[in-house]
Design a protein around this motif. Structure first.
Motif, short mmCIF file in Angstrom:
data_model
loop_
_atom_site.label_atom_id
_atom_site.label_comp_id
_atom_site.label_asym_id
_atom_site.label_seq_id
_atom_site.Cartn_x
_atom_site.Cartn_y
_atom_site.Cartn_z
N GLY A 22 0.82 -1.21 0.00
CA GLY A 22 0.00 0.00 0.00
C GLY A 22 0.85 1.25 0.00
O GLY A 22 0.56 2.22 -0.68
N SER A 23 1.95 1.22 0.75
CA SER A 23 2.83 2.37 0.83
C SER A 23 3.50 2.65 -0.50
O SER A 23 3.68 3.79 -0.91
N GLU A 24 3.88 1.59 -1.22
CA GLU A 24 4.54 1.77 -2.50
C GLU A 24 3.60 2.40 -3.52
O GLU A 24 4.00 3.18 -4.35
N ALA A 25 2.33 2.05 -3.41
CA ALA A 25 1.37 2.56 -4.38
C ALA A 25 1.08 4.04 -4.17
O ALA A 25 0.95 4.80 -5.12
N THR A 26 0.99 4.45 -2.90
CA THR A 26 0.63 5.83 -2.62
C THR A 26 1.49 6.40 -1.50
O THR A 26 1.05 6.51 -0.37
N PRO A 27 2.75 6.72 -1.77
CA PRO A 27 3.60 7.32 -0.74
C PRO A 27 3.01 8.64 -0.27
O PRO A 27 2.52 9.43 -1.06
N VAL A 28 3.03 8.86 1.05
CA VAL A 28 2.41 10.05 1.61
C VAL A 28 3.38 10.77 2.51
O VAL A 28 4.23 10.16 3.16
N PRO A 29 3.30 12.08 2.61
CA PRO A 29 4.13 12.84 3.55
C PRO A 29 3.77 12.49 4.98
O PRO A 29 2.67 12.02 5.26
N GLN A 30 4.67 12.80 5.89
CA GLN A 30 4.45 12.44 7.29
C GLN A 30 3.19 13.08 7.85
O GLN A 30 2.48 12.48 8.63
N LYS A 31 2.89 14.30 7.46
CA LYS A 31 1.76 14.99 8.08
C LYS A 31 0.44 14.28 7.78
O LYS A 31 -0.55 14.46 8.48
N ASP A 32 0.39 13.46 6.71
CA ASP A 32 -0.83 12.76 6.36
C ASP A 32 -0.81 11.30 6.80
O ASP A 32 -1.74 10.55 6.53
N SER A 33 0.25 10.88 7.46
CA SER A 33 0.41 9.47 7.80
C SER A 33 -0.46 9.08 8.98
O SER A 33 -0.75 9.88 9.87
N PHE A 204 9.43 7.99 3.13
CA PHE A 204 9.41 7.65 4.55
C PHE A 204 9.05 8.86 5.40
O PHE A 204 9.58 9.95 5.18
N PRO A 205 8.18 8.69 6.39
CA PRO A 205 8.01 9.75 7.40
C PRO A 205 9.26 9.81 8.28
O PRO A 205 10.05 8.86 8.31
N LEU A 206 9.45 10.93 8.95
CA LEU A 206 10.56 11.04 9.90
C LEU A 206 10.05 10.63 11.28
O LEU A 206 9.31 11.39 11.92
N PRO A 207 10.40 9.45 11.74
CA PRO A 207 9.85 8.96 13.00
C PRO A 207 10.31 9.79 14.20
O PRO A 207 11.46 10.24 14.25
N LYS A 208 9.40 9.97 15.13
CA LYS A 208 9.69 10.73 16.33
C LYS A 208 9.95 9.77 17.50
O LYS A 208 9.38 8.69 17.56
N SER A 209 10.82 10.20 18.38
CA SER A 209 11.14 9.39 19.57
C SER A 209 10.09 9.60 20.66
O SER A 209 9.64 10.72 20.88
N ILE A 210 9.71 8.51 21.31
CA ILE A 210 8.92 8.58 22.52
C ILE A 210 9.87 8.17 23.64
O ILE A 210 10.19 6.99 23.81
N LEU A 211 10.40 9.13 24.36
CA LEU A 211 11.43 8.85 25.36
C LEU A 211 10.82 8.16 26.58
O LEU A 211 9.80 8.62 27.14
N SER A 212 11.43 7.07 26.98
CA SER A 212 10.99 6.37 28.17
C SER A 212 11.35 7.18 29.41
O SER A 212 12.43 7.78 29.47
N LYS A 213 10.45 7.21 30.36
CA LYS A 213 10.70 7.99 31.57
C LYS A 213 11.42 7.12 32.60
O LYS A 213 11.23 5.94 32.66
#
Length: 213
Positions: A22-33, A204-213
């Protein structure tokens, strides 16, 4: 329960590969992911309280927060050091059982074995050809581990952050739970995503970190 989860994971591989198609068919920017979490855990050793409080407890909570959550038992990462095949095979089952017992729910997240999805290593090779050797040699964990192991550090140990990047980018993950010791590796993931997008178009979207507390 462990056997049930592994069987269910096999059924999820079709879904995982569908994400690629699905991703290959319709690559999308991160803001729409769609918000998608990926994280992995090595199957070596029995998880202790620190593992639970630092990672697994957070994994359980993330199942109810994000649209899609993928958790992988990353057996390919574990072989950067010598492993007994029989022990490692049993450790896969043990880790599956532990994660289920701690609250990972196959109805809410996808739990699977990394080596059963060939796209991880395929993408890793592509990304390896995009990263310069000095960048990997300057990563803090490489310096720390090679100091301890002296001349015994393998090429796999050097390049495993690239495989880690492939794990994350394979599914166009948008969020990754990490500890502070993995921040440098997440910067590498983001840089590889930027480099790929610049060369081949927005993918690819730019993945964000979820920092463990």
């Amino acid at each position: 329960m462990a056997l049930y989860s592994m069987r269910k994971a096999r059924g999820c591989w079709t879904c995982i590969r569908a994400l690629h198609r699905g991703s290959e068919a319709t690559p999308v920017p991160q803001k729409d992911s769609v918000k998608r979490v990926f994280s992995g855990i090595q199957p070596t050793g029995i998880p202790h309280l620190g593992n639970y409080l630092g990672a697994i407890e957070n994994w359980v909570k993330l199942q109810d927060t994000y649209d899609t959550v993928l958790y992988s038992i990353v057996d390919l990462h574990s072989i950067t050091v010598s492993q007994d095949p029989t022990t490692l095979r049993q450790s896969l089952w043990d880790m599956t059982a532990v994660l289920l017992a701690c609250g990972i729910n196959p109805e809410k997240s996808i739990l699977f074995q990394q080596s059963q999805v060939s796209e991880h290593t395929e993408l890793s090779w592509i990304l390896t050809c995009m990263v310069r050797l000095p960048r990997l040699q300057h990563l803090h964990q490489w310096k720390t581990k090679t100091t301890k192991q002296k001349h015994d550090g393998t090429v796999g140990l050097l390049t495993y952050p690239v495989l880690q990047a492939a794990d994350i980018l394979c599914y166009k993950s948008t969020h990754v739970p990490v500890g502070e010791d993995q921040v440098q590796h997440m910067e590498l993931v983001q840089d590889l995503a930027r480099g790929f997008n610049k060369k081949y178009g927005e993918f690819f979207p730019l993945p964000k970190s979820i920092l463990s507390k």
